[in-house]
Design a protein around this motif. Structure first.
Motif, mmCIF file in Angstrom:
data_model
loop_
_atom_site.group_PDB
_atom_site.id
_atom_site.type_symbol
_atom_site.label_atom_id
_atom_site.label_comp_id
_atom_site.label_asym_id
_atom_site.label_seq_id
_atom_site.Cartn_x
_atom_site.Cartn_y
_atom_site.Cartn_z
ATOM 1 N N MET A 1 12.688 -12.158 -8.607
ATOM 2 C CA MET A 1 11.374 -11.950 -8.045
ATOM 3 C C MET A 1 11.337 -10.629 -7.269
ATOM 4 S SD MET A 1 9.340 -14.506 -5.574
ATOM 5 C CE MET A 1 7.797 -14.069 -4.906
ATOM 6 N N PHE A 2 12.287 -10.440 -6.359
ATOM 7 C CA PHE A 2 12.319 -9.210 -5.573
ATOM 8 C C PHE A 2 13.348 -8.231 -6.124
ATOM 9 C CE2 PHE A 2 10.813 -12.346 -2.399
ATOM 10 C CZ PHE A 2 9.585 -11.771 -2.151
ATOM 11 N N GLY A 3 13.774 -8.421 -7.332
ATOM 12 C CA GLY A 3 14.827 -7.590 -7.900
ATOM 13 C C GLY A 3 14.422 -6.141 -8.084
ATOM 14 N N ASN A 4 13.147 -5.873 -8.274
ATOM 15 C CA ASN A 4 12.689 -4.507 -8.531
ATOM 16 C C ASN A 4 12.282 -3.759 -7.265
ATOM 17 O OD1 ASN A 4 13.068 -5.000 -11.247
ATOM 18 N ND2 ASN A 4 10.952 -5.674 -11.554
ATOM 19 N N ILE A 5 12.365 -4.405 -6.090
ATOM 20 C CA ILE A 5 11.951 -3.757 -4.841
ATOM 21 C C ILE A 5 13.187 -3.158 -4.174
ATOM 22 C CG2 ILE A 5 10.933 -4.114 -2.570
ATOM 23 C CD1 ILE A 5 9.331 -6.402 -3.763
ATOM 24 N N ILE B 1 15.140 -0.899 -1.004
ATOM 25 C CA ILE B 1 15.149 -0.936 0.458
ATOM 26 C C ILE B 1 14.112 0.031 1.030
ATOM 27 C CG2 ILE B 1 16.973 0.770 0.726
ATOM 28 C CD1 ILE B 1 16.743 -2.379 2.820
ATOM 29 N N TRP B 2 13.878 1.138 0.344
ATOM 30 C CA TRP B 2 12.905 2.116 0.828
ATOM 31 C C TRP B 2 11.491 1.548 0.758
ATOM 32 C CZ3 TRP B 2 14.805 5.589 3.735
ATOM 33 C CH2 TRP B 2 16.092 6.048 3.526
ATOM 34 N N GLN B 3 11.194 0.812 -0.278
ATOM 35 C CA GLN B 3 9.876 0.203 -0.386
ATOM 36 C C GLN B 3 9.668 -0.853 0.703
ATOM 37 O OE1 GLN B 3 10.223 -1.078 -4.420
ATOM 38 N NE2 GLN B 3 9.182 0.740 -5.247
ATOM 39 N N LEU B 4 10.711 -1.606 1.007
ATOM 40 C CA LEU B 4 10.608 -2.589 2.084
ATOM 41 C C LEU B 4 10.404 -1.915 3.438
ATOM 42 C CD1 LEU B 4 13.367 -5.167 1.082
ATOM 43 C CD2 LEU B 4 10.892 -5.480 1.034
ATOM 44 N N ILE C 1 8.933 0.971 3.947
ATOM 45 C CA ILE C 1 7.568 1.494 3.981
ATOM 46 C C ILE C 1 6.581 0.372 4.306
ATOM 47 C CG2 ILE C 1 5.727 2.475 2.537
ATOM 48 C CD1 ILE C 1 7.930 4.137 1.151
ATOM 49 N N VAL C 2 6.765 -0.793 3.698
ATOM 50 C CA VAL C 2 5.890 -1.945 3.981
ATOM 51 C C VAL C 2 6.031 -2.357 5.439
ATOM 52 C CG1 VAL C 2 5.507 -4.383 3.446
ATOM 53 C CG2 VAL C 2 5.819 -2.733 1.600
ATOM 54 N N LEU C 3 7.251 -2.385 5.948
ATOM 55 C CA LEU C 3 7.487 -2.736 7.349
ATOM 56 C C LEU C 3 6.808 -1.742 8.289
ATOM 57 C CD1 LEU C 3 8.960 -4.585 9.374
ATOM 58 C CD2 LEU C 3 10.892 -3.015 9.218
ATOM 59 N N ALA C 4 6.896 -0.456 7.966
ATOM 60 C CA ALA C 4 6.254 0.570 8.792
ATOM 61 C C ALA C 4 4.738 0.405 8.790
ATOM 62 C CB ALA C 4 6.637 1.965 8.297
ATOM 63 N N ILE C 5 4.156 0.067 7.665
ATOM 64 C CA ILE C 5 2.712 -0.133 7.585
ATOM 65 C C ILE C 5 2.298 -1.351 8.416
ATOM 66 C CG2 ILE C 5 0.833 -0.771 6.012
ATOM 67 C CD1 ILE C 5 2.230 0.982 3.888
ATOM 68 N N ILE C 6 3.090 -2.408 8.346
ATOM 69 C CA ILE C 6 2.785 -3.612 9.133
ATOM 70 C C ILE C 6 2.842 -3.304 10.623
ATOM 71 C CG2 ILE C 6 3.670 -5.897 9.735
ATOM 72 C CD1 ILE C 6 4.391 -6.252 6.786
ATOM 73 N N VAL C 7 3.847 -2.539 11.045
ATOM 74 C CA VAL C 7 3.970 -2.165 12.463
ATOM 75 C C VAL C 7 2.791 -1.310 12.891
ATOM 76 C CG1 VAL C 7 5.357 -0.825 14.101
ATOM 77 C CG2 VAL C 7 6.462 -2.437 12.558
ATOM 78 N N LEU C 8 2.356 -0.395 12.036
ATOM 79 C CA LEU C 8 1.216 0.449 12.373
ATOM 80 C C LEU C 8 -0.076 -0.369 12.457
ATOM 81 C CD1 LEU C 8 1.910 3.653 10.248
ATOM 82 C CD2 LEU C 8 1.974 3.435 12.730
ATOM 83 N N LEU C 9 -0.238 -1.350 11.592
ATOM 84 C CA LEU C 9 -1.461 -2.151 11.595
ATOM 85 C C LEU C 9 -1.545 -3.077 12.802
ATOM 86 C CD1 LEU C 9 -1.855 -3.162 7.837
ATOM 87 C CD2 LEU C 9 -3.299 -1.617 9.151
ATOM 88 N N PHE C 10 -0.467 -3.788 13.091
ATOM 89 C CA PHE C 10 -0.510 -4.816 14.120
ATOM 90 C C PHE C 10 0.000 -4.359 15.474
ATOM 91 C CE2 PHE C 10 -0.295 -7.304 10.161
ATOM 92 C CZ PHE C 10 -1.459 -8.012 10.308
ATOM 93 N N GLY C 11 0.907 -3.418 15.508
ATOM 94 C CA GLY C 11 1.489 -2.984 16.766
ATOM 95 C C GLY C 11 2.691 -3.825 17.128
#
Length: 85
Positions: A1-5, A7-10, A12-22
């Motif tokens: 399921m997560f085989g194609n993701i 560490i860099w993509q994860l 980036i997603v984490l950084a976006i979540i931090v920017l959105l929610f604080g």
């Protein structure tokens, strides 16, 4: 399921979540989630065994019957005292 993701993509997603929610809101969510899990675990550990649960409803029924008759008596007593005053 997560085989194609990667560490860099994860990251980036984490950084976006931090920017959105604080960070404060994410810390609060983590604290709330942790306390909920801790409470759930303690309730599972404190749950009575099967033998105790079979006896418990009978005891509760007896107590509720005794309590309801006492409540009826207590409910009628104050109304009598109010009438006398």
């Amino acid at each position: 399921m997560f085989g194609n993701i990667s560490i860099w993509q994860l990251l980036i997603v984490l950084a976006i979540i931090v920017l959105l929610f604080g960070t404060k809101k994410l810390r609060g969510i983590g604290t709330d989630l942790g306390s909920a899990i801790k409470g759930f675990r303690s309730s599972i550990k404190d749950s009575p065994s099967d033998d105790e649960t079979a006896e418990q409803p009978a005891q509760l029924n007896e107590q509720s019957k005794a309590g309801s008759s006492a409540d009826k008596n207590a409910a009628s007593a104050p109304s009598d005292t109010k009438d006398k005053v």
